[in-house]
Design an enzyme around this catalytic site. Sequence first.
Site, PDB file in Angstrom:
ATOM      1  N   LEU A 132       0.818  -1.216   0.000  1.00  0.00           N
ATOM      2  CA  LEU A 132       0.000   0.000   0.000  1.00  0.00           C
ATOM      3  C   LEU A 132       0.854   1.270   0.000  1.00  0.00           C
ATOM      4  O   LEU A 132       1.683   1.456   0.906  1.00  0.00           O
ATOM      5  CB  LEU A 132      -0.917  -0.030   1.238  1.00  0.00           C
ATOM      6  CG  LEU A 132      -1.846   1.158   1.442  1.00  0.00           C
ATOM      7  CD1 LEU A 132      -2.863   1.258   0.314  1.00  0.00           C
ATOM      8  CD2 LEU A 132      -2.551   1.061   2.794  1.00  0.00           C
ATOM      9  N   ASP A 133       0.645   2.121  -0.990  1.00  0.00           N
ATOM     10  CA  ASP A 133       1.276   3.441  -1.084  1.00  0.00           C
ATOM     11  C   ASP A 133       2.805   3.393  -1.196  1.00  0.00           C
ATOM     12  O   ASP A 133       3.481   4.391  -0.896  1.00  0.00           O
ATOM     13  CB  ASP A 133       0.872   4.339   0.113  1.00  0.00           C
ATOM     14  CG  ASP A 133      -0.626   4.555   0.199  1.00  0.00           C
ATOM     15  OD1 ASP A 133      -1.302   4.455  -0.849  1.00  0.00           O
ATOM     16  OD2 ASP A 133      -1.122   4.819   1.312  1.00  0.00           O
ATOM     17  N   GLU A 134       3.349   2.254  -1.614  1.00  0.00           N
ATOM     18  CA  GLU A 134       4.812   2.093  -1.685  1.00  0.00           C
ATOM     19  C   GLU A 134       5.327   2.044  -3.119  1.00  0.00           C
ATOM     20  O   GLU A 134       6.523   1.896  -3.349  1.00  0.00           O
ATOM     21  CB  GLU A 134       5.239   0.791  -0.972  1.00  0.00           C
ATOM     22  CG  GLU A 134       4.882   0.716   0.500  1.00  0.00           C
ATOM     23  CD  GLU A 134       5.914   1.373   1.402  1.00  0.00           C
ATOM     24  OE1 GLU A 134       6.843   2.022   0.888  1.00  0.00           O
ATOM     25  OE2 GLU A 134       5.765   1.235   2.632  1.00  0.00           O
TER      26      GLU A 134
END
Length: 198
Positions: free
Chosen positions: A141-143
């Site tokens: 997530l969000d990486e």
Amino acid sequence: RKRIVILVTKEAHALGDILMKCFEGALDVEIAAVIGNYDTLGKLVEKFDIPFHHVSHEGLSRPEHEAELMKVVDSYRPDYLVLAKFMRILTPSFVAAYPHKIINIHHSFLPSFIGANPYRQAFERGVKMIGATAHFVTDDLDEGPIIEQSVIHVNHAMSANDMARAGRDVEKSVLSRALQLVLDERVFVYGNKTVVFK
Ligand code: 3YE
């Protein structure tokens, strides 16, 4: 012309901005369809004569819901998927079906404030700048590789809601710039970063 499918949850601003920019000709892309896990944005989408599909997650497991989503997405054969404030974590098998083809807008200046409620997190931390980040979706997530970012100044007089309101404009402009760059094939993934030719 490239084709996109847009995924949304309840918030209208990021979706509305893409719809308007396409309508005005400021963004040259075919919006094949919009899919929402709630039905709230259907009326807006249909005003633009674009199909809206309500694919609710309620009562479904995550894989079941994603299978439903994927059926609709695949029927449009899009070049890219745009998560315009779609608030669901995607499983690795969904991500693997569209490798580096899914663009997300996250409402913080990453890597600060991953996950839910980043404006609340920014408020609690007392930062003096907030931002938005457009990135390709990977399993984490969000990486994923960052495509575009921007920030604005905030201050102690602002509540978390004030920050969220101010941040919406940053989210919109960062997402549409990232989308334009990707559509123009100016973005190349290199490891977990991007090379962007402006
Ligand atoms: N999935 C993967 N990688 C990414 N989804 C998004 C970005 C991204 C992604 O980079 N694999 C809110 C935080 C998620 C949350 O926990 N949502 C719940 C559902 C809540 C609801 O349905 O109302 C959940 O279980 O997914 C897009 C942003 C995801 C934000």
